[in-house]
Design a protein around this motif. Structure first.
Motif, short mmCIF file in Angstrom:
data_model
loop_
_atom_site.label_atom_id
_atom_site.label_comp_id
_atom_site.label_asym_id
_atom_site.label_seq_id
_atom_site.Cartn_x
_atom_site.Cartn_y
_atom_site.Cartn_z
N ARG A 93 0.78 -0.76 0.00
CA ARG A 93 -0.34 0.25 0.55
C ARG A 93 0.91 1.38 0.20
N LYS A 94 1.15 2.14 -1.00
CA LYS A 94 1.90 2.98 -1.47
C LYS A 94 1.53 4.32 -0.16
N THR A 95 0.29 4.46 -0.32
CA THR A 95 -0.10 6.36 0.20
C THR A 95 -1.42 5.13 1.21
N ARG A 96 -1.74 6.12 2.96
CA ARG A 96 -2.96 5.51 3.39
C ARG A 96 -4.67 5.57 3.08
N SER A 98 -4.49 4.73 -0.28
CA SER A 98 -4.39 4.15 -1.65
C SER A 98 -4.84 2.40 -1.12
N PRO A 218 1.37 2.13 5.22
CA PRO A 218 1.54 2.51 3.79
C PRO A 218 3.24 2.96 3.33
N GLN A 219 3.43 2.63 2.22
CA GLN A 219 5.10 3.07 2.47
C GLN A 219 5.39 3.88 2.29
N ASP A 220 4.78 5.28 2.37
CA ASP A 220 4.76 6.51 2.20
C ASP A 220 5.09 7.34 4.38
N LEU A 221 4.66 6.48 5.54
CA LEU A 221 4.97 6.64 6.62
C LEU A 221 5.92 5.54 6.85
N ASP A 224 8.18 6.97 8.55
CA ASP A 224 7.70 9.08 9.20
C ASP A 224 7.79 8.72 10.62
#
Length: 367
Positions: A93-96, A98, A218-221, A224
């Motif tokens: 999952r790339k973003t929350r 998506s 997701p991958q972007d977080l 973080d």
């Protein structure tokens, strides 16, 4: 051999060409006939993808996953087959907001020692995959022996592989950092081996939770600092035969909202074993804890929260401090979790109820 490898790579590329429209790696539902016989249930493998070390778990009960050993973050896999070739579809999952997308495809066949095949990502050349079957019971320990570590090796060998590596001890010896998760936890310099093993086991639990949490993000977080799993621990009491601590946990694992909880513990400083409240205060039933707690917090707590706590039947997590017994409600619904303030009951209030024959009595009340 070169020709056969090129043929496998070509087939895999064709699979991606067909999969781009369907969003998958191709194949049909089910496992190759050889797999249940080869695994006899869940099976653990270690090896590499194009030279990058990985660990992979095959589980016919839909818990198939793998991770790169330098990161320790699980990637979900869906199993299918094409003839006698095992196909594993990797999704991320790339973003929350998506949906998961396919980021790689394995095509694997059995060998005498494990599995071999290819892995390919969209638009990339295929990479050779070589995996060897691993017996979890034969994995050596990189940490001090502790009950939790041995249990993890047997019960969750994938998690064991992530955390079973040298940990980083602070210069003063008062804390240790688990490198994969970043979880830091206290130690007691000069304390018994059993006590420090118990502290290691508590840290193991949180480290595994932290890595599981990161895998759900997701991958972007995933990198973080505001997301993920954060553990803050204080040693709140060390006297005589007793040690007590308080863990404050905050987590955001990609769900609808962040959450958190408090967990207290009382440990025997010699054996490391948990000490129940009733060992010191036999009459300290859940009902009695609630009565004492409400008296302790009623003057400083918001009226709405007091009403919630009077109506609820919360469990309490407990720790000791020099000021007394600390009780914190646990298990409250998320909408009223902010009401879980800690109440302190002075030791003097509880002295008449204490078990003077307990070996821990003098740790709290002196001789």
């Amino acid at each position: 051999m070169r020709k056969r490898h090129l043929t496998a790579a070509a087939l895999l590329t064709m699979g991606w060409a067909g999969a781009q429209g369907s969003g998958g790696c191709g194949g049909t539902t089910g496992w190759p006939e050889w797999l249940p016989r080869a695994t006899q249930g869940a099976a653990l493998f270690r090896g590499d993808i194009g030279g990058l070390p990985i660990a992979l778990r095959l589980a016919p009960q839909d818990d198939t996953r793998y991770f790169y050993e330098r990161r320790g973050i699980d990637l979900d896999l869906t199993a299918r087959r094409s003839g006698q070739t095992l196909i594993l579809e990797e999704t991320v999952r790339k973003t929350r907001a998506s949906e998961p997308v396919v980021t790689g495809c394995f095509r694997l066949s059995p060998t005498a020692t494990g599995l071999k095949g290819d892995w390919i990502a969209p638009g990339k050349a295929s990479l050779v995959v070589t995996l060897n079957r691993v017996d979890p019971e034969g994995l050596p320990l990189a940490l001090g022996v502790s009950p939790g570590l041995l249990s993890l090796r047997t019960g969750d060998p994938m998690a064991f592989l992530k955390v079973n590596r040298p940990w980083v001890k602070a210069a003063d010896g008062r804390s240790v950092r688990e490198p994969a998760s970043g979880v830091v936890y206290p130690r007691v310099p000069g304390g018994s081996a059993a006590l420090n093993a118990a502290l290691q086991d508590r840290q193991l639990k949180y480290a595994v939770m932290a890595l599981d949490c990161r895998a759900m993000l997701p991958q972007d977080l995933q990198n973080d600092p505001e997301a993920g799993y954060d553990v803050r621990t204080q040693l709140t009491f060390q006297k005589g035969q007793l040690l007590s601590l308080r863990d404050e946990v905050y987590y955001d694992c990609g769900g609808a909202h962040p959450d958190g909880f408090t967990e207290g513990a009382m440990l025997d400083r010699t054996t490391g074993q948990p000490v129940a409240l009733q060992t010191l205060w036999p009459r300290l039933t859940p009902a009695r804890q609630k009565e004492l707690y409400l008296k302790a917090v009623q003057s400083g707590m918001d009226r709405d929260c007091l009403d919630v706590l009077r109506e609820a039947a919360p469990d309490f997590t407990a720790h000791l401090s020099p000021a007394g017994l600390n009780l914190t409600p646990s298990g409250l619904p998320h909408v009223v979790a902010a009401c879980a303030e800690t109440g302190v009951i002075p030791f003097a209030t509880l002295r008449a109820e204490a078990n003077s024959a307990s070996k821990y009595f003098s740790s709290v009340y002196g001789r």
